[in-house]
Design a protein around this motif. Structure first.
Motif, mmCIF file in Angstrom:
data_model
loop_
_atom_site.group_PDB
_atom_site.id
_atom_site.type_symbol
_atom_site.label_atom_id
_atom_site.label_comp_id
_atom_site.label_asym_id
_atom_site.label_seq_id
_atom_site.Cartn_x
_atom_site.Cartn_y
_atom_site.Cartn_z
ATOM 1 N N ASN A 116 2.063 -1.174 -50.274
ATOM 2 C CA ASN A 116 2.513 -2.504 -49.913
ATOM 3 C C ASN A 116 2.704 -2.660 -48.399
ATOM 4 O OD1 ASN A 116 3.038 -5.129 -50.480
ATOM 5 N ND2 ASN A 116 5.214 -4.812 -50.961
ATOM 6 N N PHE A 117 1.680 -2.231 -47.624
ATOM 7 C CA PHE A 117 1.692 -2.429 -46.178
ATOM 8 C C PHE A 117 0.270 -2.630 -45.685
ATOM 9 C CE2 PHE A 117 1.416 2.165 -46.736
ATOM 10 C CZ PHE A 117 0.444 2.548 -45.825
ATOM 11 N N LYS A 118 0.144 -3.170 -44.461
ATOM 12 C CA LYS A 118 -1.159 -3.382 -43.825
ATOM 13 C C LYS A 118 -1.242 -2.476 -42.598
ATOM 14 C CE LYS A 118 -2.427 -8.088 -44.967
ATOM 15 N NZ LYS A 118 -2.817 -9.387 -44.418
ATOM 16 N N LEU A 119 -2.431 -1.914 -42.395
ATOM 17 C CA LEU A 119 -2.653 -1.046 -41.241
ATOM 18 C C LEU A 119 -4.072 -1.271 -40.754
ATOM 19 C CD1 LEU A 119 -1.345 1.214 -39.524
ATOM 20 C CD2 LEU A 119 -2.415 2.835 -41.070
ATOM 21 N N GLY A 175 -5.688 -3.938 -40.376
ATOM 22 C CA GLY A 175 -6.369 -4.937 -41.180
ATOM 23 C C GLY A 175 -6.616 -4.511 -42.618
ATOM 24 N N ALA A 176 -6.379 -3.257 -42.920
ATOM 25 C CA ALA A 176 -6.547 -2.768 -44.290
ATOM 26 C C ALA A 176 -5.213 -2.865 -45.006
ATOM 27 C CB ALA A 176 -7.048 -1.336 -44.282
ATOM 28 N N GLU A 177 -5.264 -3.311 -46.259
ATOM 29 C CA GLU A 177 -4.033 -3.480 -47.018
ATOM 30 C C GLU A 177 -3.940 -2.388 -48.077
ATOM 31 O OE1 GLU A 177 -1.974 -6.861 -49.801
ATOM 32 O OE2 GLU A 177 -3.336 -7.482 -48.215
ATOM 33 N N VAL A 178 -2.800 -1.713 -48.120
ATOM 34 C CA VAL A 178 -2.546 -0.703 -49.138
ATOM 35 C C VAL A 178 -1.675 -1.362 -50.195
ATOM 36 C CG1 VAL A 178 -1.557 1.552 -49.641
ATOM 37 C CG2 VAL A 178 -2.720 1.159 -47.461
ATOM 38 N N SER A 207 0.661 -2.062 -53.538
ATOM 39 C CA SER A 207 1.932 -1.465 -53.951
ATOM 40 C C SER A 207 1.794 -0.695 -55.260
ATOM 41 C CB SER A 207 2.993 -2.542 -54.087
ATOM 42 O OG SER A 207 2.617 -3.456 -55.103
#
Length: 194
Positions: free
Chosen positions: A25-28, A30-33, A35
């Motif tokens: 449940n985070f973005k890094l 531009g990529a979203e992981v 939850s």
């Protein structure tokens, strides 16, 4: 400086450890992981794999990996056996006389070679103007195949720096820097026959 493999291992290892700690449940970049990484086993695997990649990346850049001793390290290289260094046999007078197209006539009298140190007297003449330049003292440190010379005038002021090396039985003078323009850049010196 790290190479692209090390950087890749560091980034992926860091992301995996972040996934293991946060759980998603985070973005890094531009990529979203998502939850959905709430499974404790998956988070543990991500943590172990992340730590492994970080250790691998740091291990690739450690001095021990760069200086590891191989069985062939005791064998001298072919280059070092082909290019001799300056030793006691080089004591004597060396000259650039006979150098085709030379603007300067250089005479180097090596008076001593002891304990990796060289000393002598240098005389340079400008052939086009006939101007004879004063004698200079030279002191050098022999470091393997290259001898670094410091050049001093009669008042003991350093006026230049050069390198001497051996090529095909002659000395090669390469000027590093000079305070005046009286020293040639690169010139070959042959031993003067008495």
């Amino acid at each position: 400086m790290p190479d692209s493999t090390q950087i890749g291992f560091l980034v992926i290892g860091g992301i995996l450890i972040l996934i293991a700690i946060v759980g998603g449940n985070f973005k890094l970049f531009g990529a979203e992981v998502a939850s959905t990484v709430s499974n404790k086993f998956l988070r543990f695997v991500a943590f172990v794999l992340g730590v492994f990649l970080l250790i691998l990346a740091v291990g690739l850049s450690s001095p021990e990996s760069l200086t590891s001793v191989s069985p062939q390290s005791d064998i001298p290289s072919a280059q070092s056996s082909q290019t001799p260094s300056i030793d006691e046999s080089f004591v004597g007078s060396w000259t650039s006389e006979g150098e085709i197209g030379a603007t300067y006539l250089m005479n180097l009298d090596i008076s001593s070679v002891q304990n990796s140190e060289l000393s002598g007297v240098l005389n340079v003449s400008n052939l086009s103007s006939g101007y004879n330049i004063i004698d200079y003292s030279v002191v050098g440190e022999i470091e393997g195949e290259v001898t670094t010379l410091e050049i001093f005038d009669t008042d003991a002021r350093q006026v230049g720096k050069a390198e001497l090396s051996v090529e095909d039985g002659s000395l090669v003078w390469r000027l590093i820097r000079a305070q005046d323009g009286y020293f040639p850049g690169t010139i070959h010196l042959s031993k003067r026959v008495a």
